[in-house]
Scaffold this motif. Structure first.
Motif, short mmCIF file in Angstrom:
data_model
loop_
_atom_site.label_atom_id
_atom_site.label_comp_id
_atom_site.label_asym_id
_atom_site.label_seq_id
_atom_site.Cartn_x
_atom_site.Cartn_y
_atom_site.Cartn_z
N PRO A 161 10.97 2.19 -12.38
CA PRO A 161 11.67 2.96 -11.37
C PRO A 161 12.11 4.58 -11.94
O PRO A 161 12.23 5.49 -11.19
N THR A 162 11.70 4.75 -13.18
CA THR A 162 12.14 6.22 -13.84
C THR A 162 10.62 6.67 -14.25
O THR A 162 10.73 7.91 -14.49
N ASP A 163 9.55 6.26 -14.02
CA ASP A 163 8.16 6.82 -14.66
C ASP A 163 8.28 6.84 -15.91
O ASP A 163 7.40 7.99 -16.38
N ILE A 164 8.79 6.20 -16.79
CA ILE A 164 8.83 6.56 -18.28
C ILE A 164 7.39 5.84 -18.67
O ILE A 164 7.10 6.29 -19.97
N SER B 22 7.86 -7.33 -0.25
CA SER B 22 8.04 -8.88 0.09
C SER B 22 7.94 -9.67 -0.93
O SER B 22 8.47 -10.85 -0.40
N GLN B 23 7.54 -9.41 -2.20
CA GLN B 23 7.32 -10.66 -3.01
C GLN B 23 8.36 -10.73 -3.98
O GLN B 23 8.35 -11.57 -4.80
N TYR C 126 13.31 -2.69 -1.05
CA TYR C 126 13.54 -1.45 -0.60
C TYR C 126 12.82 -0.45 -1.51
O TYR C 126 13.04 0.88 -1.26
N THR C 127 12.04 -0.79 -2.46
CA THR C 127 11.70 -0.09 -3.55
C THR C 127 10.60 1.07 -3.07
O THR C 127 9.72 0.77 -2.26
N GLU C 128 10.69 2.08 -3.35
CA GLU C 128 9.78 3.33 -3.29
C GLU C 128 9.58 3.98 -4.59
O GLU C 128 10.19 4.87 -4.92
N ASN D 231 7.68 1.46 4.18
CA ASN D 231 6.88 1.97 3.21
C ASN D 231 6.33 0.78 2.30
O ASN D 231 6.63 0.74 0.99
N TYR D 232 5.66 -0.15 2.71
CA TYR D 232 5.23 -1.07 1.96
C TYR D 232 4.27 -0.49 0.90
O TYR D 232 3.44 0.02 1.01
N GLY D 233 4.60 -0.74 -0.53
CA GLY D 233 3.82 -0.23 -1.50
C GLY D 233 3.07 -1.41 -2.35
O GLY D 233 3.46 -2.48 -2.28
#
Length: 589
Positions: free
Chosen positions: A44-47, A84-85, A91-93, A179-181
């Motif tokens: 989530p933080t692009d680390i 969806s998995q 709701y992740t973007e 916004n499905y990723g």
């Protein structure tokens, strides 16, 4: 200063590592699927970028603490969206790293490509710790050649997926769907000969019912070769030679049985060179505008359409498979449709091919949807790339009759007109055999009169407009007495969106249930179908939308609960009352 400059140069070089345009009809090649379970790291933080996850470092001593590792972590299915998995990703973007291992033994007389059907939205791809490149755009295929990069034996493939919205992205920051990723379509290794057929166009010449005007292109060092196009059922064996650039022009005639919704005829077409051969199922038809009419195979046709999002309603997940496609298309067929508008982006190739087999015409669209930053210097090139990738993939699908290049953009947006006019011209240069449209919702409605005008209609084959009278705007008179002022009185008019929301099972007249009742939605459809008789040159209509679908902008806690409720069918497959109004209307057309 020297270190800083070196770092900037490295970044610029990395940015130039872009994906290659994908070969077409990859399914007919010698391929190894990389679908299945992939290990993932949620970031989530692009680390992970700074930890260089793709290097897959291992601890060498006790004081080495590797904070990001694929080992012992979760797995996700590919193809598939990550939202969806896993519940924690609903709701992740953001960023998810994906890893797959595969084995391969290199062959000196073969080339190897890594093919992706689609990744939403940004993809950075690494093989054995080396960056292959990047791709931007969530709905079209891309590939990397890995000949000479793949190792004998075990190989490690890492894909960084980032579905965060970008202000200068296509689409931009705002849109009305989930916004499905993720890696949402097939991934495969594709093995070819050193010179192979990477592209071809085999379709009827504009306006003709018996002449194919196309080409075949070879990629490789042996560019000049004998080329054949064979259609065994018609005893066609057309022979030509490719030039020094690998291009062989095709001009042949045959007595085709034309593709149509009533008779979706497809022929086996075999394309051969001295070093390669591919087979395809191709249909032949003519689509054009003649004055105020749309003609299919020189005969007027009324476009009985419906809008569809790329979502399997029963799974609440991104649709991609043949099974998913059949669920959506069978529902469209039952409604009475002969065309599906695949909103608001290119859907999976399975959807396009299954529609063609079922005799359903396809409206293909790129995600130039509202809020696009046309004045950003990078955006026109992004739009052009997505248009080219869509046209390249689907140009041999006769079921595709429309290229749609924008939806609900606004004339006052800086550089909007210039950018979209140029995009239209480039699309026509690539493929003049299909209709090209821009969908507009800027018409005014006053005194029960529509005033339809937009400069883009000068470049659109149809007057395609979205209107939600009865939902967002109240009627200003009787639907049967609606008036129209259209600046292009001789062009066909297509109502590309209309409708209203209703929660299935929410009944009651007028104020008792309000706008969310099935009765309210039903009345909108009754009024709309009455109004259609007043539209000059009406060539088709397209309700919004087939199924209720997920959207983060639709959070009414009683009626919506994260769904756009304008569907004719609920997410559970229940037909709303408005469905029957539309079904009866299509029976009369």
């Amino acid at each position: 200063m020297k270190l800083t400059l070196t770092f900037v140069i490295i970044l610029l070089f990395v940015d130039l590592l872009s994906a290659q345009t994908a070969m077409i009809n990859h399914q007919s090649r010698h391929l190894t699927s990389l679908n299945g379970e992939w290990k993932v790291i949620i970031d989530p933080t692009d680390i992970g970028q700074w930890r260089q996850v793709w290097q897959e470092r291992k601890p060498q001593k006790k004081t080495d603490f590797i904070e990001y590792s694929f080992e012992g972590g979760p797995e996700l299915s590919v193809p598939g969206d990550f939202n969806s998995q896993r519940c924690d990703l609903t709701y992740t973007e953001g960023i998810v790293w994906n890893k797959k291992q595969f084995n391969y033994i290199a062959k000196s007389d073969k080339r190897l490509f890594l093919y992706f059907g689609a990744v939403n939205y940004l993809a950075d791809v690494y093989l054995n710790g080396e960056k292959l490149g990047s791709h931007e755009g969530g709905f079209t295929p891309f590939q990397f050649e890995i000949t000479g990069k793949v190792k004998d034996g075990a190989n490690s493939l890492v894909v960084k997926v980032d579905n965060r919205r970008l202000k200068n992205g296509v689409p931009g920051l705002g849109y009305d769907w989930l916004n499905y990723g993720g890696i949402t379509r097939d991934v495969a290794l594709v093995e070819t000969n050193n010179t192979y057929i990477d592209d071809y166009s085999i379709q009827l010449k504009k306006g003709s019912l018996d002449e194919v005007l196309g080409w075949v292109h070879l990629d490789g060092t042996q560019a000049g070769q004998a080329v054949e196009v064979k259609i065994p059922e018609l005893n066609v064996d057309y022979k030509i030679r490719s030039d020094e650039n690998g291009l062989a022009k095709v001009d042949l005639t045959a007595d085709f049985q034309l593709w149509s919704p009533e008779n979706p005829k497809l022929y086996q077409v075999i394309i051969k060179s001295e070093t390669d051969s591919v087979a395809d199922e191709i249909g032949f038809r003519s689509i054009e505008v003649d004055g105020s009419k749309v003609l299919l195979n020189k005969k007027p046709i009324f476009l009985k359409a419906v809008n569809i999002h790329e979502e399997n309603p029963y799974k609440a997940a991104r649709a991609y498979s043949e099974v998913d496609a059949k669920i959506l298309l069978n529902a469209a067929k039952e409604l009475g449709c002969n065309l599906v508008r695949l909103a608001h982006y290119p859907h999976a190739e399975n959807m396009v091919k299954e529609a063609e087999k079922m005799g359903i015409m396809v409206w293909d669209e790129i995600p130039v949807y509202q809020h696009i930053e046309f004045s950003d210097s990078l955006v026109p090139a992004k739009m052009e790339t997505m248009m080219k990738e869509m046209v390249r993939r689907d140009k041999n699908r006769c079921g595709v009759v429309i290229w749609s290049l924008s939806n609900e953009t606004y004339p006052g947006t800086p550089n909007r007109n210039e950018a979209l006019i140029e995009l239209t011209q480039k699309c026509r240069a690539l493929d003049s055999t299909r209709l090209i449209v821009h969908v507009i919702n800027t018409q005014s409605y006053n005194n029960n009169t529509f005033n339809v005008w937009d400069p883009l209609y000068n470049y659109s084959d149809l007057i395609a407009l979205n209107e939600y009278i009865g939902w967002y705007i109240p009627w200003q008179g009787k639907p049967s007495e609606t008036k129209w002022k259209i600046a292009w009185p001789d062009k066909p008019v297509f109502i590309s969106e209309f409708g209203g929301g209703a929660l299935y099972g929410s009944d009651g007249p007028g104020d008792e249930a309000g706008q969310w009742s099935e009765d309210y939605q039903k009345q909108i459809y009754m009024d709309q179908t009455t109004m259609f008789s007043t539209v000059p040159n009406l060539c088709g209509v397209c309700p919004w939308i087939l199924f209720d679908y997920r959207s983060l902008g639709r959070m009414n806690q009683v009626y919506q609960k994260g769904y756009n409720r304008k569907g004719l069918i609920s997410e559970h497959g229940e037909k709303k009352k408005a469905w029957y109004i539309m079904n009866e209307y299509y029976k009369t057309k």
